[in-house]
Design an enzyme around this catalytic site. Structure first.
Site, mmCIF file in Angstrom:
data_model
loop_
_atom_site.group_PDB
_atom_site.id
_atom_site.type_symbol
_atom_site.label_atom_id
_atom_site.label_comp_id
_atom_site.label_asym_id
_atom_site.label_seq_id
_atom_site.Cartn_x
_atom_site.Cartn_y
_atom_site.Cartn_z
ATOM 1 C CG ASP A 248 -2.096 0.969 1.102
ATOM 2 O OD1 ASP A 248 -3.097 0.665 0.441
ATOM 3 O OD2 ASP A 248 -1.963 2.074 1.670
ATOM 4 C CE1 TYR B 101 -5.652 6.777 -0.433
ATOM 5 C CE2 TYR B 101 -5.072 7.053 1.885
ATOM 6 C CZ TYR B 101 -5.400 6.240 0.816
ATOM 7 O OH TYR B 101 -5.468 4.878 1.002
ATOM 8 C CG HIS C 115 -4.383 -3.974 0.140
ATOM 9 N ND1 HIS C 115 -3.563 -3.489 -0.850
ATOM 10 C CD2 HIS C 115 -4.473 -2.980 1.060
ATOM 11 C CE1 HIS C 115 -3.187 -2.259 -0.560
ATOM 12 N NE2 HIS C 115 -3.720 -1.929 0.600
#
Length: 381
Positions: free
Chosen positions: A181, A308, A359
């Site tokens: 990630d 982000y 993930h």
């Protein structure tokens, strides 16, 4: 090995009043109506959310997890003006390879608790002393018990520079790095920025895009990967659009409502794990809640989402020249092909596509994860 003066030993000790407040908030939850569909297509179903929240309120025990974390040496270090929390677990084998592990969102250091022992002390877990690592496990800025940045600029590349400084301050002249990630992006940046000290990098979500030649003649597997990425972009990327544009607005609800924080994360545990439709097929309730608690207790819903805003719109996809290994799990969000990865990671030494897992590789499949890390670094020792 002596501890640098700017490192402070750290121990987690959450006030009991915070746990009482959590239970009271859960009891006072203002619930929405049920979804008018029979699946997860509109988000986490009301029935399951209520069931999980009640378990959180009445049964879950944070103190067990707190003790498990405190069983490992922890520190905080002032690095580039920010307090960074990290675990530093040295192997009993002096010639172990130093390894820094980096989590992402909505993960945390909790993801790696089950792999610390096998990585640092392989003999005690049925392995070989030649595979030992000294493990460094930091919390990203704005996550967990690390400080929350009060200025802009804490994107992937700055974090990578800070991690390189951390490893240098610990006295590690040569080290490996691993991540998935956001941790994958940070780890790739470490390899690019600190090649004279990085032995190699291992990624469980290599981020690499196809070039024009690959797009002209994609393999069937590459076509599927592109189709899955398009589906993700259309149906599963709303969280990233919000977090990359309005993290502050999102944070008010998640910081005030434990059920809001719970649902925001558990949806991803269902969507991104290899769970056959239900997150508890991949992760236990306690494991999911352990991770949610790292966000709730530290009030880091907003600061974690800001990564982000800092990095999502202009991702660093520059070439990396250090030795690289990639382990691709079948239920990963972004599944690059070996051909795509080799275009970015110019010294691709190891590539493996796993039969199961998603993930959150270390969290879902700790034994497979440890085996993959060992196999790659055996090539470099």
């Amino acid at each position: 090995m002596s501890t640098p003066s700017h490192f402070t030993p750290f121990r987690i000790d959450i006030p009991e009043a915070d746990l009482v407040d959590l239970r009271e908030r859960l009891a006072r939850t203002r619930w929405p109506e049920a979804e008018p569909v029979a699946d997860w297509s509109q988000g986490v179903p009301l029935g399951y959310t209520r069931e999980l929240a009640e378990y959180w309120r009445t049964t879950y025990d944070w103190r067990e997890t707190e003790a498990a974390l405190n069983a490992h040496p922890q520190f905080r270090a002032e690095l580039d003006g920010l307090g960074i929390h990290f675990l530093h677990v040295r192997s009993p084998h002096a010639d172990a390879v130093p390894l820094i592990l980096t989590h992402g969102w909505p993960g945390s250091i909790i993801e790696f608790l089950d792999v610390i022992g096998p990585l640092t002390d392989p003999v005690a877990h049925g392995g070989d002393a030649a595979d030992a690592f000294h493990v460094v496990l930091p919390s990203l800025p704005g996550y967990g018990f690390s400080d929350r940045p009060t200025e802009t600029g804490w994107g992937v590349d700055r974090i990578a520079r800070t991690w390189a400084r951390l490893m240098a301050d610990l006295g590690y002249e040569r080290y490996g790095a691993q991540g998935g990630d956001w941790g994958s992006m940070v780890t790739a940046s470490i390899g690019r920025q600190d090649p004279e000290h990085v032995l190699g990098i291992h990624l469980n979500m290599p981020v690499a895009m196809p070039d024009a030649e690959a797009m002209r003649d994609p393999t069937p597997e590459e076509r599927q990967a592109l189709a899955d990425l398009a589906t993700h972009s259309e149906w599963d990327s709303g969280y990233s659009k919000i977090q990359s544009t309005r993290p502050q607005t999102l944070g008010y609800g998640l910081t005030d409502s434990p059920v809001g924080q719970l649902a925001w994360i558990v949806e991803k545990f269902r969507q991104w794990t290899d769970c056959d439709g239900h997150p508890e097929n991949a992760l236990s309730r306690d494991h999911m809640l352990d991770n949610v608690m790292l966000y709730w207790l530290t009030g880091t819903a907003t600061s974690s989402a800001r990564l982000y805003w800092e990095s999502y719109r202009d991702p660093d996809l520059a070439e990396v020249d250090v030795p690289t290994g990639c382990s691709v799990f079948p239920h990963e969000i972004i599944r690059a092909s070996r051909r795509w990865a080799a275009n970015r990671f110019r010294d691709l030494r190891y590539w493996n596509e796993l039969p199961r897992g998603g993930h959150f590789a270390a969290f879902e499949q700790p034994e497979l994860f440890v085996a993959e890390v060992r196999r790659f670094f055996r090539l470099l020792r």
